[in-house]
Design a protein around this motif. Structure first.
Motif, PDB file in Angstrom:
ATOM      1  N   THR A   1       1.422 -17.916  -0.421  1.00 54.68           N
ATOM      2  CA  THR A   1       1.303 -17.770  -1.868  1.00 54.68           C
ATOM      3  C   THR A   1       1.842 -19.011  -2.555  1.00 54.68           C
ATOM      4  OG1 THR A   1       1.900 -16.420  -3.787  1.00 54.68           O
ATOM      5  CG2 THR A   1       3.539 -16.613  -2.062  1.00 54.68           C
ATOM      6  N   ASP A   2       1.300 -19.266  -3.761  1.00 52.36           N
ATOM      7  CA  ASP A   2       1.830 -20.347  -4.593  1.00 52.36           C
ATOM      8  C   ASP A   2       2.820 -19.825  -5.622  1.00 52.36           C
ATOM      9  OD1 ASP A   2       0.267 -22.228  -3.319  1.00 52.36           O
ATOM     10  OD2 ASP A   2      -1.416 -21.946  -4.688  1.00 52.36           O
ATOM     11  N   GLY A   3       2.996 -18.502  -5.691  1.00 52.83           N
ATOM     12  CA  GLY A   3       3.913 -17.907  -6.654  1.00 52.83           C
ATOM     13  C   GLY A   3       5.360 -17.954  -6.184  1.00 52.83           C
ATOM     14  N   VAL A   4       6.227 -17.462  -7.058  1.00 56.25           N
ATOM     15  CA  VAL A   4       7.668 -17.418  -6.748  1.00 56.25           C
ATOM     16  C   VAL A   4       7.960 -16.123  -6.018  1.00 56.25           C
ATOM     17  CG1 VAL A   4       9.992 -17.409  -7.707  1.00 56.25           C
ATOM     18  CG2 VAL A   4       8.202 -18.812  -8.766  1.00 56.25           C
ATOM     19  N   VAL A   5       8.436 -16.210  -4.777  1.00 53.46           N
ATOM     20  CA  VAL A   5       8.758 -15.039  -3.968  1.00 53.46           C
ATOM     21  C   VAL A   5      10.109 -15.239  -3.304  1.00 53.46           C
ATOM     22  CG1 VAL A   5       6.375 -14.328  -3.545  1.00 53.46           C
ATOM     23  CG2 VAL A   5       7.445 -16.013  -2.045  1.00 53.46           C
ATOM     24  N   LYS A   6      10.748 -14.135  -2.987  1.00 50.10           N
ATOM     25  CA  LYS A   6      12.068 -14.199  -2.375  1.00 50.10           C
ATOM     26  C   LYS A   6      12.139 -13.451  -1.052  1.00 50.10           C
ATOM     27  CE  LYS A   6      14.522 -14.617  -6.794  1.00 50.10           C
ATOM     28  NZ  LYS A   6      15.573 -14.022  -7.686  1.00 50.10           N
ATOM     29  N   GLN A   7      11.271 -12.427  -0.881  1.00 51.57           N
ATOM     30  CA  GLN A   7      11.350 -11.587   0.316  1.00 51.57           C
ATOM     31  C   GLN A   7       9.940 -11.246   0.809  1.00 51.57           C
ATOM     32  OE1 GLN A   7      13.540  -8.203  -1.339  1.00 51.57           O
ATOM     33  NE2 GLN A   7      15.255  -8.653   0.017  1.00 51.57           N
ATOM     34  N   ILE A   8       9.889 -10.877   2.087  1.00 54.49           N
ATOM     35  CA  ILE A   8       8.699 -10.204   2.597  1.00 54.49           C
ATOM     36  C   ILE A   8       9.089  -8.766   2.944  1.00 54.49           C
ATOM     37  CG2 ILE A   8       7.589 -12.271   3.537  1.00 54.49           C
ATOM     38  CD1 ILE A   8       8.542 -11.345   6.338  1.00 54.49           C
ATOM     39  N   LYS A   9       8.107  -7.856   2.811  1.00 59.35           N
ATOM     40  CA  LYS A   9       8.293  -6.461   3.157  1.00 59.35           C
ATOM     41  C   LYS A   9       7.379  -6.134   4.322  1.00 59.35           C
ATOM     42  CE  LYS A   9       7.729  -1.738   1.410  1.00 59.35           C
ATOM     43  NZ  LYS A   9       7.290  -0.892   0.259  1.00 59.35           N
TER      44      LYS A   9
ATOM     45  N   ASN B   1      -7.112 -14.291  -4.147  1.00 64.10           N
ATOM     46  CA  ASN B   1      -5.693 -13.989  -3.977  1.00 64.10           C
ATOM     47  C   ASN B   1      -5.263 -12.671  -4.612  1.00 64.10           C
ATOM     48  OD1 ASN B   1      -5.122 -16.310  -2.492  1.00 64.10           O
ATOM     49  ND2 ASN B   1      -4.737 -17.544  -4.339  1.00 64.10           N
ATOM     50  N   ASN B   2      -6.180 -12.002  -5.300  1.00 66.74           N
ATOM     51  CA  ASN B   2      -5.856 -10.716  -5.930  1.00 66.74           C
ATOM     52  C   ASN B   2      -6.070  -9.586  -4.932  1.00 66.74           C
ATOM     53  OD1 ASN B   2      -5.168  -8.925  -8.083  1.00 66.74           O
ATOM     54  ND2 ASN B   2      -7.338  -8.505  -8.396  1.00 66.74           N
ATOM     55  N   ARG B   3      -5.256  -9.584  -3.873  1.00 62.69           N
ATOM     56  CA  ARG B   3      -5.420  -8.613  -2.790  1.00 62.69           C
ATOM     57  C   ARG B   3      -4.369  -7.507  -2.876  1.00 62.69           C
ATOM     58  NH1 ARG B   3      -6.165 -13.531  -0.123  1.00 62.69           N
ATOM     59  NH2 ARG B   3      -4.064 -13.477   0.707  1.00 62.69           N
ATOM     60  N   ASP B   4      -4.753  -6.355  -2.313  1.00 63.80           N
ATOM     61  CA  ASP B   4      -3.874  -5.179  -2.307  1.00 63.80           C
ATOM     62  C   ASP B   4      -3.737  -4.706  -0.861  1.00 63.80           C
ATOM     63  OD1 ASP B   4      -2.597  -2.777  -2.527  1.00 63.80           O
ATOM     64  OD2 ASP B   4      -4.019  -1.868  -3.915  1.00 63.80           O
ATOM     65  N   SER B   5      -2.536  -4.802  -0.305  1.00 62.80           N
ATOM     66  CA  SER B   5      -2.322  -4.399   1.091  1.00 62.80           C
ATOM     67  C   SER B   5      -1.461  -3.144   1.197  1.00 62.80           C
ATOM     68  CB  SER B   5      -1.659  -5.547   1.870  1.00 62.80           C
ATOM     69  OG  SER B   5      -0.432  -5.913   1.255  1.00 62.80           O
TER      70      SER B   5
ATOM     71  N   PHE C   1       4.413 -10.040   0.545  1.00 63.32           N
ATOM     72  CA  PHE C   1       5.501 -10.577  -0.261  1.00 63.32           C
ATOM     73  C   PHE C   1       5.977  -9.485  -1.207  1.00 63.32           C
ATOM     74  CE2 PHE C   1       3.224 -14.545   0.815  1.00 63.32           C
ATOM     75  CZ  PHE C   1       4.282 -15.237   1.404  1.00 63.32           C
ATOM     76  N   ALA C   2       7.261  -9.166  -1.167  1.00 64.51           N
ATOM     77  CA  ALA C   2       7.810  -8.055  -1.950  1.00 64.51           C
ATOM     78  C   ALA C   2       7.540  -8.259  -3.433  1.00 64.51           C
ATOM     79  CB  ALA C   2       9.311  -7.941  -1.696  1.00 64.51           C
ATOM     80  N   GLY C   3       7.098  -7.165  -4.080  1.00 68.16           N
ATOM     81  CA  GLY C   3       6.828  -7.215  -5.510  1.00 68.16           C
ATOM     82  C   GLY C   3       5.473  -7.765  -5.877  1.00 68.16           C
ATOM     83  N   THR C   4       4.603  -8.057  -4.885  1.00 72.24           N
ATOM     84  CA  THR C   4       3.256  -8.575  -5.149  1.00 72.24           C
ATOM     85  C   THR C   4       2.246  -7.754  -4.352  1.00 72.24           C
ATOM     86  OG1 THR C   4       3.060 -10.138  -3.302  1.00 72.24           O
ATOM     87  CG2 THR C   4       4.296 -10.871  -5.239  1.00 72.24           C
TER      88      THR C   4
ATOM     89  N   THR D   1      -3.049   6.017 -12.185  1.00 70.39           N
ATOM     90  CA  THR D   1      -2.633   4.645 -12.485  1.00 70.39           C
ATOM     91  C   THR D   1      -3.529   3.653 -11.767  1.00 70.39           C
ATOM     92  OG1 THR D   1      -1.052   4.697 -10.645  1.00 70.39           O
ATOM     93  CG2 THR D   1      -0.237   5.305 -12.825  1.00 70.39           C
ATOM     94  N   LEU D   2      -3.602   2.452 -12.320  1.00 72.92           N
ATOM     95  CA  LEU D   2      -4.276   1.348 -11.651  1.00 72.92           C
ATOM     96  C   LEU D   2      -3.261   0.567 -10.834  1.00 72.92           C
ATOM     97  CD1 LEU D   2      -6.571  -0.160 -14.461  1.00 72.92           C
ATOM     98  CD2 LEU D   2      -7.193   1.490 -12.685  1.00 72.92           C
ATOM     99  N   SER D   3      -3.668   0.136  -9.651  1.00 74.03           N
ATOM    100  CA  SER D   3      -2.810  -0.757  -8.886  1.00 74.03           C
ATOM    101  C   SER D   3      -2.778  -2.116  -9.581  1.00 74.03           C
ATOM    102  CB  SER D   3      -3.340  -0.908  -7.459  1.00 74.03           C
ATOM    103  OG  SER D   3      -4.573  -1.602  -7.458  1.00 74.03           O
ATOM    104  N   ILE D   4      -1.852  -2.957  -9.172  1.00 68.96           N
ATOM    105  CA  ILE D   4      -1.747  -4.288  -9.782  1.00 68.96           C
ATOM    106  C   ILE D   4      -3.046  -5.061  -9.583  1.00 68.96           C
ATOM    107  CG2 ILE D   4      -0.534  -6.492  -9.683  1.00 68.96           C
ATOM    108  CD1 ILE D   4       1.982  -4.984  -8.898  1.00 68.96           C
ATOM    109  N   ALA D   5      -3.627  -4.946  -8.377  1.00 68.93           N
ATOM    110  CA  ALA D   5      -4.869  -5.670  -8.096  1.00 68.93           C
ATOM    111  C   ALA D   5      -6.018  -5.111  -8.932  1.00 68.93           C
ATOM    112  CB  ALA D   5      -5.199  -5.575  -6.605  1.00 68.93           C
ATOM    113  N   GLU D   6      -6.089  -3.788  -9.087  1.00 68.37           N
ATOM    114  CA  GLU D   6      -7.155  -3.185  -9.893  1.00 68.37           C
ATOM    115  C   GLU D   6      -7.057  -3.606 -11.350  1.00 68.37           C
ATOM    116  OE1 GLU D   6      -8.042   1.035  -7.557  1.00 68.37           O
ATOM    117  OE2 GLU D   6      -6.458   0.929  -9.073  1.00 68.37           O
TER     118      GLU D   6
END
Length: 830
Positions: A47-55, A162-166, A28-31, A399-404
């Protein structure tokens, strides 16, 4: 107002040939929520979050962004278009492949130039070097199913799952569970040589009392050792790999000039290399060499050869980048080590570890005052361990990734969940043998029941306090009862930490008082308070000569930051024979005298120096991590006659050196050299009773075919060599290579003797050596011939079993000795 789950599934295919594409990253773009496609190109993410696109992304193909509908289940099929145009048809004709040779090979000539210039391209070639270092160690669960959080049992852990990093590693969906960060300042001076590291800040996840996160981080970093490409060997996963620019590398590697590339505005030669023998501990990869005459490495890619004998490691690689100094030479700017762990080779899941070391503020030839290089501080203060978020934002060189960035908070939340704490309690019981009850632990479980010829069935129950109760006070105790001798045994100790740190943490500084009454086998070298291990109850041959020991001890231990330590002790010990053992001497006119017991009072001083020693530190234990640095110890003991009922005065001096020698592709050897001397006239229980082993377990530090109480002496020198070949020979045999067995060999020899003053045959007032029921001698002094035994064996059977065929070479005429025997040992290795 109500949570809406967005579910997207589909298939990714190649637009040019319509074939499904595995390992494509769909997120999901931005996550950081996403997953790779499977072997059929299919994916499913939610996901249960707000998403608009997939990448949708894959190396060599154009990224695709597609809209999704919020809160519904939908199918989206994707076709990826290659970035480059398709090549025209290429015709390849076969011919005889020329034999690879070093002679007149431009690639080999180039690597020899790199080797010749190694010293000037190392940081140590400068008079002064300093830099800041940011070290990040991260461990993740890999390829966790995105639907796992939907299962009833795991719903409460959804915030972690759900705190995954792909995106960090292509083709991998990573779920970070461990993170360690450290920022330090390094100073180096060449003459006189001195280096100093100042730790500015360190941050760890905190799993609670059951897991020592600091010790875990130290162990991980030991596996992911800092890589110096200019060293002859590279230490990774507790093994030594031959560097591609080692002095002998042209003998073991094949080199090929494969390209000329530009990197950071510098023109470089791409030099590829591969092992001549794919089973050896060697790398596959590429070196990028400068063309300015320095022959420096500006970039390197190291991959562990998939054919080598490593446990649990599916793949591992090291990427390093170098930056140019003002004088034109290069220094390391970033090093990244990645490893994929798993119990199987299917790569569906497991652990994935990444260690990234970034170097900044690099300065050379900047002279500092002498005080800059003094007073090395290796132990972190509480201030260093509790830096603010502002400090980390300003001092992270990466930098730390979002998941880190979410790991610290997630683990804190996880630690406070009762179900997680219960799980950790069960794991502690299974792995360590202890069951926790707040600040007290019951155990160890493997000592609850044992048996021997003197005590018969023996039941034992004990435990110890933990740092959760107090960091200053520690208590340990057990009670035991033998149903044959009908005697109660006990142990009780109280320890006080003088530096307000756990006594299991470096540096130690504590006092301890203890008392114990229990049985002991003369010549057995079992761990203290672990004599009753159930598995050690099984022994070969005659084993009915025991001692009842009643002792009172006072100990003071102090470790320094330099890893020098001393240990002061005061001990009163009363030994009484048990079983068929006896104390018998002659007094007066050849009158036999039975001695009931022997009491001694001793003071001792032990000195130990273990440079750069590191530990894997658990909650209430610590284990040294083997390294290339030697460990020296000196022990002095003095017996005080007529003090607290002591019957003898004497002195004993003991010296020992332990060192692991890394032998590149031949593995490593653990070597122990020691010697001792007793001064004064004493009976045989106070002499050196040589370490024997009558169990069926292979003991590294004992003589495995020597009987208990077989040899005594008042002076000796010994050597012990335990050689691990890590598959050097077996890897060349197809069947054994597939089994991943490894060769091991050992050699042990001890030379010593007994002076006339301690020979009971010359001095009847001394205790007679024990004899068998038929009057045959069973205890001896070494003569002109040393005791020698050796073994050859196989380790890594089922990845944790070692079996040795042990051979005894001398003193084969002694009664009830075994010339050969098979012994086993359990040990986990990479």
């Amino acid at each position: 107002m109500f949570a809406q789950t967005t579910v997207v599934s589909g298939t990714v295919t190649d637009a040019s040939n319509k074939q499904p594409m595995p390992f494509v990253t769909v997120a999901f773009a931005g996550t950081t929520i996403g997953a790779p496609t499977n072997n059929d190109g299919k994916f499913n993410i939610s996901t249960d979050g707000v998403v608009k696109q997939i990448k949708v992304s894959f190396l060599g193909y154009k990224d695709v962004f597609l809209p999704v509908k919020q809160g519904v289940t939908q199918e989206i099929n994707v076709r990826l278009v290659p970035v480059a145009n398709q090549l025209n048809e290429v015709v390849v004709t076969s011919g005889k492949k020329p034999k690879y040779r070093n002679k007149d090979n431009p690639a080999v000539e180039l690597i020899r130039k790199v080797i010749e210039n190694k010293e000037k391209n190392r940081p140590e070639s400068y008079p002064y070097v300093e830099y800041k270092e940011y070290d990040k160690m991260q461990f993740s669960l890999s390829n966790v199913s995105p639907t796992l959080a939907d299962k009833k049992f795991f719903r409460k852990y959804a915030f972690v799952i759900n705190n995954r990093d792909s995106t960090t590693v292509p083709g991998k969906s990573l779920l970070p569970i461990f993170l360690n960060e450290k920022v330090s300042q390094y100073y180096y001076r060449k003459s006189p040589e001195k280096e100093k590291t100042v730790i500015l800040g360190e941050k760890n996840v905190n799993f609670g009392g059951s897991v020592d996160s600091e010790g875990l981080g130290a162990y991980f970093k030991h596996m992911y050792y800092k890589v110096d490409i200019y060293d002859n060997t590279v230490f990774l996963m507790t093994n030594n790999f031959l560097s591609p620019i080692a002095n002998s590398s042209p003998t073991f590697y094949k080199f090929f000039i494969t390209d000329t590339v530009a990197f950071k505005n510098t023109k470089l030669i791409e030099l590829s290399f591969t092992p001549r023998n794919t089973a050896d501990m060697l790398f596959v990869g590429k070196l990028y060499i400068t063309l300015d005459g320095n022959y420096a490495v500006e970039k390197v890619e190291l991959n562990i050869n998939k054919n080598i004998n490593l446990n649990f490691v599916n793949s591992m690689k090291v990427n390093q980048e170098f930056e140019q100094n003002p004088d034109g030479r290069f220094h390391l700017s970033k090093s990244t080590t990645l490893a994929d762990f798993g119990f199987t080779k299917n790569k569906k899941g497991g652990l994935f570890g990444i260690r990234t070391i970034t170097y900044g503020n690099y300065e050379v030839n900047k002279q500092r005052p002498d005080t800059t290089y003094q007073n090395q501080e290796l132990a972190e203060s509480d201030e260093v361990k509790h830096r603010s978020e502002q400090f980390w934002e300003q001092n992270r060189l990466d930098t730390l990734s979002i998941a880190e960035s979410k790991v610290y908070k997630n683990v804190d939340s996880l630690r406070n969940m009762p179900s997680f704490r219960r799980t950790m309690d069960i794991a502690t019981l299974v792995l360590a043998g202890y069951k926790g009850f707040g600040g007290f632990e019951l155990g160890p479980a493997n000592t609850f029941y044992s048996f021997n010829p003197v005590e018969g069935f023996k039941l034992r129950l004990g435990g110890r306090t933990t740092p959760e109760l107090s960091k200053r006070y520690y208590f340990e105790t057990y009670g035991a009862y033998g149903f044959k001798d009908e005697r109660f045994k006990y142990f009780l100790s109280a320890t006080y930490s003088l530096n307000n740190k756990s006594i299991y943490k470096f540096p130690q500084d504590y006092i301890r008082v203890s008392t114990q009454y229990d049985t002991h086998i003369p010549g057995a070298n079992l761990q203290f308070v672990q004599e009753d291990n159930f598995l050690l109850s099984f022994k070969r041959g005659q084993n009915d000569k025991y001692l009842y020991d009643r002792n009172y001890n006072f100990d003071y231990v102090h470790e320094f930051e330099s890893h020098f330590s001393y240990h002061l002790s005061l001990k009163r010990l009363t030994q009484a024979p048990a079983g068929s053992l006896y104390f018998l001497n002659t007094v007066g006119d050849n009158t036999s005298n039975v001695v009931k017991d022997l009491t001694t009072t001793e003071v001792g001083l032990s000195l130990r120096y273990a440079p750069k020693e590191q530990f894997y530190q658990g909650k209430i234990y610590r284990t040294p991590i083997p390294s290339k640095y030697p460990v020296f110890s000196l022990d002095y003991t003095a017996g005080l006659k007529n003090v607290l009922g002591s019957a003898y005065g004497y002195q004993n001096l003991h010296l020992q050196m332990d060192k692991r020698f890394y032998l590149s592709y031949l593995g490593y050897a653990d070597v122990t050299v020691e010697g001792a001397k007793t001064f004064g006239q004493v009976p045989y229980p106070l002499l050196d009773i040589f370490r024997a082993n009558q169990t069926y377990a292979y003991d590294i530090y004992s003589y495995n075919l020597m009987n208990f109480l077989e040899f005594v002496g008042d002076h000796y020198a010994s050597i012990n060599i335990d050689q691990h070949f890590v598959g050097f020979f077996f890897n060349k045999i197809p069947l054994l290579k597939k089994l991943k067995w490894r060769e091991v060999a050992s050699f042990k020899a001890i030379y010593g003797g007994l002076s006339d003053q301690n020979n009971p045959a010359l001095h009847p007032s001394l205790y007679q050596f024990p004899v068998s029921a038929t009057g045959q001698p069973i205890t001896y002094a070494l003569g002109n011939t040393p005791y020698v035994e050796g073994s050859v064996g196989i380790e890594n059977i089922f990845k944790f079993v070692r079996i040795d065929l042990v051979r005894r070479f001398t003193y084969l005429d002694h009664p009830d000795v075994s010339k050969m025997g098979i012994r086993a040992r359990v040990k986990f290795d990479f």
